[in-house]
Design an enzyme around this catalytic site. Structure first.
Site, PDB file in Angstrom:
ATOM      1  CD  GLU A  41      57.476   7.054  84.354  1.00  0.00           C
ATOM      2  OE1 GLU A  41      57.761   8.063  85.033  1.00  0.00           O
ATOM      3  OE2 GLU A  41      56.446   6.382  84.517  1.00  0.00           O
ATOM      4  CE  LYS A 130      52.615   7.409  89.375  1.00  0.00           C
ATOM      5  NZ  LYS A 130      53.864   8.166  89.117  1.00  0.00           N
TER       6      LYS A 130
END
Length: 206
Positions: A41, A130
């Site tokens: 990412e 997350k």
């Protein structure tokens, strides 16, 4: 297309390349791919992040999932998708962003801290959460969250996760680990990233 489950089964580490520039993106991502990473990412507070995402998406094989982190609004989801990104990672729980991500046939990984936030994310359609910042809450918190969430929901941990504590988080039930500064810092050479990637792979027994 490779699923996030397949990517994490190959290597349960998510590379967070905060601060990377577009001219560095493909070379650094290539080194990470060679080291086994299959999920990368680029946080949107990096320089020209969409160009970096496009560079990585164009350069890497289809079994590597690339996308954006620090995504805060729905408009950014569309821009990441247009750049070739396939995953949207957020630091917070925003149901609109989660729904937009799923509607775009992308992978949503929203940030959660509490059980309330986790269930808001699940109700919006997320199946990968997350825990952030992980070290603020600890492994006991992860175990408690896992015990009440649906069995098809997995939790990744980010924030203070390193080679020194990955084993502890893995034992607590973490499905994956977001790795930022221990893997990449702005200005790192490709050789430096390679060395750090290999050390992290060794820490998880890869």
């Amino acid at each position: 297309m490779t699923s996030i489950e397949q990517a994490l089964a190959h290597m349960p580490l998510v590379a967070i390349l905060r601060g990377i520039r577009p001219d560095e993106a493909a070379p650094v991502a290539g080194i990470l791919y060679d080291a086994g990473f299959r999920c990368i990412e680029v946080p949107l507070n990096s320089p020209d992040p969409y160009a970096s995402i496009r560079a990585m998406a164009d350069a890497l094989p289809g079994d590597c999932i690339t996308g954006a982190g620090t995504v805060l609004d729905v408009a950014s989801v569309a821009r990441v998708s247009a750049a070739g990104g396939r995953i949207i990672v957020t630091p917070n729980t925003n149901a609109d962003v989660i729904r937009a991500t799923i509607a775009a046939d992308m992978i949503a990984v929203p940030g959660v801290a509490t059980a309330t936030e986790a269930f808001v994310a699940v109700e919006a359609g997320a199946r990968h959460l997350k825990l952030f910042p992980a070290t603020t809450y600890g492994t006991g918190h992860l175990k408690a969250l896992s015990s009440v969430l649906p069995t098809d929901v997995s939790i990744l941990v980010t924030g203070g996760v390193s080679s020194s504590n990955i084993a502890e988080w893995k034992t607590a039930g973490a499905a994956g680990f977001g790795i930022g500064s221990e893997l990449y810092r702005p200005g790192d050479t490709v050789e430096a990233v390679k060395t750090k990637a290999e050390a992290l792979r060794a820490a998880i027994g890869g």
